[in-house]
Design a protein around this motif. Structure first.
Motif, mmCIF file in Angstrom:
data_model
loop_
_atom_site.group_PDB
_atom_site.id
_atom_site.type_symbol
_atom_site.label_atom_id
_atom_site.label_comp_id
_atom_site.label_asym_id
_atom_site.label_seq_id
_atom_site.Cartn_x
_atom_site.Cartn_y
_atom_site.Cartn_z
ATOM 1 N N GLY A 56 -21.772 27.414 20.097
ATOM 2 C CA GLY A 56 -20.897 27.909 19.044
ATOM 3 C C GLY A 56 -21.639 28.082 17.741
ATOM 4 O O GLY A 56 -22.862 28.033 17.685
ATOM 5 N N ARG A 57 -20.895 28.279 16.689
ATOM 6 C CA ARG A 57 -21.455 28.540 15.365
ATOM 7 C C ARG A 57 -21.976 27.273 14.728
ATOM 8 O O ARG A 57 -21.468 26.185 14.964
ATOM 9 C CB ARG A 57 -20.388 29.155 14.475
ATOM 10 N N GLU A 58 -22.996 27.443 13.881
ATOM 11 C CA GLU A 58 -23.528 26.301 13.141
ATOM 12 C C GLU A 58 -22.457 25.754 12.206
ATOM 13 O O GLU A 58 -21.660 26.492 11.645
ATOM 14 C CB GLU A 58 -24.761 26.703 12.334
ATOM 15 N N VAL A 59 -22.464 24.441 12.077
ATOM 16 C CA VAL A 59 -21.525 23.743 11.206
ATOM 17 C C VAL A 59 -22.205 23.514 9.869
ATOM 18 O O VAL A 59 -23.364 23.102 9.811
ATOM 19 C CB VAL A 59 -21.114 22.394 11.841
ATOM 20 N N LEU A 60 -21.480 23.761 8.812
ATOM 21 C CA LEU A 60 -21.970 23.550 7.462
ATOM 22 C C LEU A 60 -21.276 22.313 6.904
ATOM 23 O O LEU A 60 -20.052 22.205 6.963
ATOM 24 C CB LEU A 60 -21.618 24.779 6.620
ATOM 25 N N THR A 61 -22.057 21.362 6.377
ATOM 26 C CA THR A 61 -21.481 20.133 5.841
ATOM 27 C C THR A 61 -22.336 19.606 4.695
ATOM 28 O O THR A 61 -23.453 20.075 4.489
ATOM 29 C CB THR A 61 -21.342 19.064 6.954
ATOM 30 N N ALA A 62 -21.815 18.648 3.972
ATOM 31 C CA ALA A 62 -22.587 17.995 2.916
ATOM 32 C C ALA A 62 -23.689 17.151 3.555
ATOM 33 O O ALA A 62 -23.490 16.556 4.623
ATOM 34 C CB ALA A 62 -21.684 17.105 2.066
ATOM 35 N N VAL A 63 -24.835 17.088 2.905
ATOM 36 C CA VAL A 63 -25.954 16.306 3.434
ATOM 37 C C VAL A 63 -25.546 14.847 3.628
ATOM 38 O O VAL A 63 -25.956 14.200 4.591
ATOM 39 C CB VAL A 63 -27.187 16.427 2.515
ATOM 40 N N ALA A 64 -24.701 14.328 2.750
ATOM 41 C CA ALA A 64 -24.261 12.931 2.849
ATOM 42 C C ALA A 64 -23.438 12.664 4.112
ATOM 43 O O ALA A 64 -23.289 11.507 4.527
ATOM 44 C CB ALA A 64 -23.453 12.548 1.617
ATOM 45 N N ASN A 65 -22.923 13.711 4.762
ATOM 46 C CA ASN A 65 -22.125 13.554 5.980
ATOM 47 C C ASN A 65 -22.955 13.522 7.250
ATOM 48 O O ASN A 65 -22.408 13.401 8.337
ATOM 49 C CB ASN A 65 -21.113 14.697 6.107
ATOM 50 N N VAL A 66 -24.270 13.640 7.145
ATOM 51 C CA VAL A 66 -25.142 13.720 8.316
ATOM 52 C C VAL A 66 -25.680 12.333 8.646
ATOM 53 O O VAL A 66 -26.218 11.640 7.788
ATOM 54 C CB VAL A 66 -26.317 14.688 8.061
ATOM 55 N N GLU A 67 -25.503 11.946 9.932
ATOM 56 C CA GLU A 67 -26.085 10.684 10.394
ATOM 57 C C GLU A 67 -26.839 10.945 11.688
ATOM 58 O O GLU A 67 -26.444 11.797 12.481
ATOM 59 C CB GLU A 67 -25.029 9.609 10.586
ATOM 60 N N PRO A 68 -27.954 10.225 11.891
ATOM 61 C CA PRO A 68 -28.714 10.421 13.125
ATOM 62 C C PRO A 68 -27.934 9.905 14.330
ATOM 63 O O PRO A 68 -27.187 8.928 14.222
ATOM 64 C CB PRO A 68 -29.990 9.612 12.899
ATOM 65 N N LEU A 69 -28.101 10.548 15.473
ATOM 66 C CA LEU A 69 -27.490 10.050 16.713
ATOM 67 C C LEU A 69 -28.324 8.895 17.257
ATOM 68 O O LEU A 69 -29.526 8.848 17.064
ATOM 69 C CB LEU A 69 -27.424 11.152 17.760
ATOM 70 N N GLY A 70 -27.689 7.975 17.894
ATOM 71 C CA GLY A 70 -28.395 6.864 18.513
ATOM 72 C C GLY A 70 -28.692 5.720 17.571
ATOM 73 O O GLY A 70 -29.407 4.807 17.920
ATOM 74 N N GLY A 71 -28.159 5.762 16.357
ATOM 75 C CA GLY A 71 -28.332 4.658 15.436
ATOM 76 C C GLY A 71 -29.660 4.604 14.724
ATOM 77 O O GLY A 71 -29.891 3.732 13.914
ATOM 78 N N ALA A 72 -30.579 5.526 15.030
ATOM 79 C CA ALA A 72 -31.885 5.534 14.347
ATOM 80 C C ALA A 72 -31.685 5.935 12.903
ATOM 81 O O ALA A 72 -30.804 6.708 12.573
ATOM 82 C CB ALA A 72 -32.832 6.503 15.032
ATOM 83 N N ASP A 73 -32.496 5.402 12.014
ATOM 84 C CA ASP A 73 -32.435 5.739 10.609
ATOM 85 C C ASP A 73 -33.840 6.048 10.123
ATOM 86 O O ASP A 73 -34.554 5.157 9.673
ATOM 87 C CB ASP A 73 -31.829 4.585 9.804
ATOM 88 N N PRO A 74 -34.270 7.319 10.241
ATOM 89 C CA PRO A 74 -35.654 7.655 9.897
ATOM 90 C C PRO A 74 -35.976 7.472 8.426
ATOM 91 O O PRO A 74 -37.125 7.393 8.055
ATOM 92 C CB PRO A 74 -35.793 9.123 10.309
ATOM 93 N N GLY A 75 -34.958 7.357 7.568
ATOM 94 C CA GLY A 75 -35.207 7.149 6.159
ATOM 95 C C GLY A 75 -35.553 5.709 5.832
ATOM 96 O O GLY A 75 -35.989 5.400 4.738
ATOM 97 N N GLY A 76 -35.327 4.800 6.775
ATOM 98 C CA GLY A 76 -35.667 3.405 6.573
ATOM 99 C C GLY A 76 -34.634 2.608 5.806
ATOM 100 O O GLY A 76 -34.852 1.458 5.451
ATOM 101 N N THR A 77 -33.458 3.203 5.545
ATOM 102 C CA THR A 77 -32.410 2.479 4.863
ATOM 103 C C THR A 77 -31.150 2.559 5.672
ATOM 104 O O THR A 77 -30.927 3.508 6.424
ATOM 105 C CB THR A 77 -32.127 3.077 3.468
ATOM 106 N N SER A 78 -30.301 1.604 5.563
ATOM 107 C CA SER A 78 -29.028 1.646 6.275
ATOM 108 C C SER A 78 -27.932 2.079 5.324
ATOM 109 O O SER A 78 -28.060 1.967 4.120
ATOM 110 C CB SER A 78 -28.714 0.276 6.878
ATOM 111 N N ARG A 79 -26.844 2.551 5.901
ATOM 112 C CA ARG A 79 -25.716 3.033 5.079
ATOM 113 C C ARG A 79 -24.739 1.923 4.840
ATOM 114 O O ARG A 79 -24.525 1.065 5.561
ATOM 115 C CB ARG A 79 -25.009 4.175 5.795
#
Length: 79
Positions: A56-79
């Motif tokens: 389907g079509r790409e979804v557009l969202t705020a960057v703050a709404n994006v979370e990695p799948l599988g619980g990984a956090d490549p930024g090194g910080t938790s939410r």
């Protein structure tokens, strides 16, 4: 920052979830865009483009709404 408003982001190319809609897919881009307002002064915003794994079509969202799948956090910080 890349050209045309595209920004580097640690999750670009990775599987993510849009927490606002629940859509899961690959983060294709993060883009800084100036949006028009009723005052005539543009408002700068950062948007994430997610290509759904189900198609389907790409979804557009705020960057703050994006979370990695599988619980990984490549930024090194938790939410």
């Amino acid at each position: 920052m890349k050209g045309d408003g595209h920004e580097d982001h640690p999750l670009v190319g990775h599987l993510v979830r849009d927490i606002a809609s629940g859509v899961e897919g690959r983060l294709m881009a993060v883009v800084r865009e100036d949006l028009p307002t009723h005052t005539g002064i543009p408002r700068s915003t950062r948007r994430a483009y997610i290509r759904p794994t189900a198609g389907g079509r790409e979804v557009l969202t705020a960057v703050a709404n994006v979370e990695p799948l599988g619980g990984a956090d490549p930024g090194g910080t938790s939410r």
